[in-house]
Motif scaffolding. Sequence first.
Motif, PDB file in Angstrom:
ATOM      1  N   PRO A  77       0.631  11.122  17.634  1.00  0.00           N
ATOM      2  CA  PRO A  77       0.747  12.523  18.050  1.00  0.00           C
ATOM      3  C   PRO A  77       1.695  13.270  17.127  1.00  0.00           C
ATOM      4  N   MET A  78       1.413  14.537  16.914  1.00  0.00           N
ATOM      5  CA  MET A  78       2.281  15.360  16.087  1.00  0.00           C
ATOM      6  C   MET A  78       3.535  15.694  16.882  1.00  0.00           C
ATOM      7  N   GLU A  79       4.667  15.551  16.231  1.00  0.00           N
ATOM      8  CA  GLU A  79       5.959  15.753  16.886  1.00  0.00           C
ATOM      9  C   GLU A  79       6.079  17.145  17.514  1.00  0.00           C
ATOM     10  N   THR A  80       5.606  18.165  16.828  1.00  0.00           N
ATOM     11  CA  THR A  80       5.751  19.532  17.316  1.00  0.00           C
ATOM     12  C   THR A  80       4.658  19.943  18.295  1.00  0.00           C
ATOM     13  N   ASP A  81       3.590  19.149  18.398  1.00  0.00           N
ATOM     14  CA  ASP A  81       2.490  19.436  19.322  1.00  0.00           C
ATOM     15  C   ASP A  81       1.847  18.115  19.721  1.00  0.00           C
ATOM     16  N   PRO A  82       2.326  17.503  20.819  1.00  0.00           N
ATOM     17  CA  PRO A  82       1.826  16.173  21.220  1.00  0.00           C
ATOM     18  C   PRO A  82       0.318  16.108  21.469  1.00  0.00           C
ATOM     19  N   LEU A  83      -0.335  17.255  21.644  1.00  0.00           N
ATOM     20  CA  LEU A  83      -1.789  17.251  21.818  1.00  0.00           C
ATOM     21  C   LEU A  83      -2.524  17.147  20.490  1.00  0.00           C
ATOM     22  N   ALA A  84      -1.829  17.459  19.404  1.00  0.00           N
ATOM     23  CA  ALA A  84      -2.420  17.371  18.069  1.00  0.00           C
ATOM     24  C   ALA A  84      -2.200  15.971  17.495  1.00  0.00           C
ATOM     25  N   LYS A  85      -3.039  15.590  16.578  1.00  0.00           N
ATOM     26  CA  LYS A  85      -2.979  14.236  16.012  1.00  0.00           C
ATOM     27  C   LYS A  85      -2.720  14.260  14.513  1.00  0.00           C
ATOM     28  N   GLU A  86      -1.953  13.272  14.075  1.00  0.00           N
ATOM     29  CA  GLU A  86      -1.742  12.992  12.651  1.00  0.00           C
ATOM     30  C   GLU A  86      -2.542  11.726  12.338  1.00  0.00           C
ATOM     31  N   LEU A  87      -3.360  11.782  11.308  1.00  0.00           N
ATOM     32  CA  LEU A  87      -4.214  10.660  10.925  1.00  0.00           C
ATOM     33  C   LEU A  87      -3.629   9.970   9.706  1.00  0.00           C
ATOM     34  N   GLU A  88      -3.540   8.655   9.774  1.00  0.00           N
ATOM     35  CA  GLU A  88      -3.009   7.889   8.644  1.00  0.00           C
ATOM     36  C   GLU A  88      -4.124   7.619   7.633  1.00  0.00           C
ATOM     37  N   TYR A  89      -3.781   7.831   6.356  1.00  0.00           N
ATOM     38  CA  TYR A  89      -4.631   7.474   5.226  1.00  0.00           C
ATOM     39  C   TYR A  89      -3.828   6.516   4.368  1.00  0.00           C
ATOM     40  N   ALA A  90      -4.486   5.575   3.714  1.00  0.00           N
ATOM     41  CA  ALA A  90      -3.770   4.609   2.880  1.00  0.00           C
ATOM     42  C   ALA A  90      -4.537   4.338   1.592  1.00  0.00           C
ATOM     43  N   PHE A  91      -3.759   3.960   0.587  1.00  0.00           N
ATOM     44  CA  PHE A  91      -4.281   3.570  -0.721  1.00  0.00           C
ATOM     45  C   PHE A  91      -3.720   2.165  -0.976  1.00  0.00           C
ATOM     46  N   PRO A  92      -4.585   1.137  -1.022  1.00  0.00           N
ATOM     47  CA  PRO A  92      -4.086  -0.222  -1.216  1.00  0.00           C
ATOM     48  C   PRO A  92      -3.588  -0.458  -2.638  1.00  0.00           C
ATOM     49  N   ARG A  93      -2.674  -1.393  -2.746  1.00  0.00           N
ATOM     50  CA  ARG A  93      -2.159  -1.780  -4.055  1.00  0.00           C
ATOM     51  C   ARG A  93      -3.313  -2.288  -4.915  1.00  0.00           C
ATOM     52  N   ARG A 143       0.856  -1.186   0.000  1.00  0.00           N
ATOM     53  CA  ARG A 143       0.000   0.000   0.000  1.00  0.00           C
ATOM     54  C   ARG A 143       0.891   1.235   0.000  1.00  0.00           C
ATOM     55  N   VAL A 144       0.263   2.387  -0.206  1.00  0.00           N
ATOM     56  CA  VAL A 144       0.936   3.672  -0.054  1.00  0.00           C
ATOM     57  C   VAL A 144       0.128   4.442   0.983  1.00  0.00           C
ATOM     58  N   ARG A 145       0.835   5.045   1.919  1.00  0.00           N
ATOM     59  CA  ARG A 145       0.149   5.777   2.976  1.00  0.00           C
ATOM     60  C   ARG A 145       0.664   7.207   3.060  1.00  0.00           C
ATOM     61  N   LEU A 146      -0.032   7.985   3.847  1.00  0.00           N
ATOM     62  CA  LEU A 146       0.377   9.344   4.171  1.00  0.00           C
ATOM     63  C   LEU A 146      -0.285   9.709   5.488  1.00  0.00           C
ATOM     64  N   TYR A 147       0.178  10.781   6.069  1.00  0.00           N
ATOM     65  CA  TYR A 147      -0.433  11.285   7.296  1.00  0.00           C
ATOM     66  C   TYR A 147      -0.912  12.701   7.049  1.00  0.00           C
ATOM     67  N   VAL A 148      -2.026  13.044   7.696  1.00  0.00           N
ATOM     68  CA  VAL A 148      -2.593  14.388   7.585  1.00  0.00           C
ATOM     69  C   VAL A 148      -2.988  14.857   8.984  1.00  0.00           C
ATOM     70  N   HIS A 149      -2.705  16.109   9.266  1.00  0.00           N
ATOM     71  CA  HIS A 149      -3.059  16.708  10.551  1.00  0.00           C
ATOM     72  C   HIS A 149      -4.568  16.715  10.698  1.00  0.00           C
ATOM     73  N   GLU A 150      -5.022  16.462  11.892  1.00  0.00           N
ATOM     74  CA  GLU A 150      -6.464  16.383  12.144  1.00  0.00           C
ATOM     75  C   GLU A 150      -7.223  17.656  11.781  1.00  0.00           C
ATOM     76  N   ARG A 151      -6.534  18.800  11.727  1.00  0.00           N
ATOM     77  CA  ARG A 151      -7.202  20.067  11.386  1.00  0.00           C
ATOM     78  C   ARG A 151      -6.956  20.486   9.934  1.00  0.00           C
ATOM     79  N   ASN A 152      -6.299  19.657   9.149  1.00  0.00           N
ATOM     80  CA  ASN A 152      -6.022  20.007   7.758  1.00  0.00           C
ATOM     81  C   ASN A 152      -7.121  19.426   6.865  1.00  0.00           C
ATOM     82  N   ASP A 153      -8.299  19.999   6.998  1.00  0.00           N
ATOM     83  CA  ASP A 153      -9.477  19.482   6.296  1.00  0.00           C
ATOM     84  C   ASP A 153      -9.346  19.539   4.782  1.00  0.00           C
ATOM     85  N   ARG A 154      -8.737  20.604   4.262  1.00  0.00           N
ATOM     86  CA  ARG A 154      -8.592  20.748   2.806  1.00  0.00           C
ATOM     87  C   ARG A 154      -7.752  19.604   2.256  1.00  0.00           C
ATOM     88  N   ALA A 155      -6.625  19.326   2.909  1.00  0.00           N
ATOM     89  CA  ALA A 155      -5.759  18.227   2.449  1.00  0.00           C
ATOM     90  C   ALA A 155      -6.469  16.885   2.601  1.00  0.00           C
TER      91      ALA A 155
END
Length: 185
Positions: A166-182, A137-149
């Motif tokens: 958790p986001m490295e620069t702000d542990p209270l913020a979250k990075e969400l994983e998205y994936a596209f399967p092969r 698969r191919v994955r990416l992460y997007v910040h929980e508040r980056n709705d446009r992306a």
Amino acid sequence: MQHVIRPVRADEWEQVKELRLAALADPAAPIAFLDDLESARARPDTFWQDRAAGAAYGGSIHQFVAEAPDGSWDGSVTVLVERAGDDDIFGGATDFDQGHLVGVYVRPGQRGTGLAGALFEAALEWAWSLDEPLLRRVRLYVHERNDRAAAFYRRAGFRPTGQVVPMETDPLAKELEYAFPRPRP
């Protein structure tokens, strides 16, 4: 769209640097990148030369750019190959071979023109073309508040996996994983 989507070349380090600095100057940069403008500006030219060479020749890193007819760059995406058992960029071990999209950026004047989709198409085509490793698969992460992306990633076929870090620069913020399967043959 009159842009050419192509892999970066090793001698294009100055363009790699300029586009990255433009991305980090974008108002969305604090929630879009794990880097900041001040740190990037302070890096020596050798850093940018190595970065361009690694993205051009590296078997585990491949950067694609959107080149306008005048030779300027209007966007970029990089594919990292993560091998099973290796640590990923967040420090966790991956269970299988996969691609990881990072550094997604399109200049504001080109957003909504299909450029991001063309960059993703090239990145995914390259990822699926690899025989070794065969990426699951191919994955990416997007910040929980980056709705446009996040909306764009869903339109491009990526789906949330439920993995949250958790986001490295702000542990209270979250990075969400998205994936596209092969795709199945």
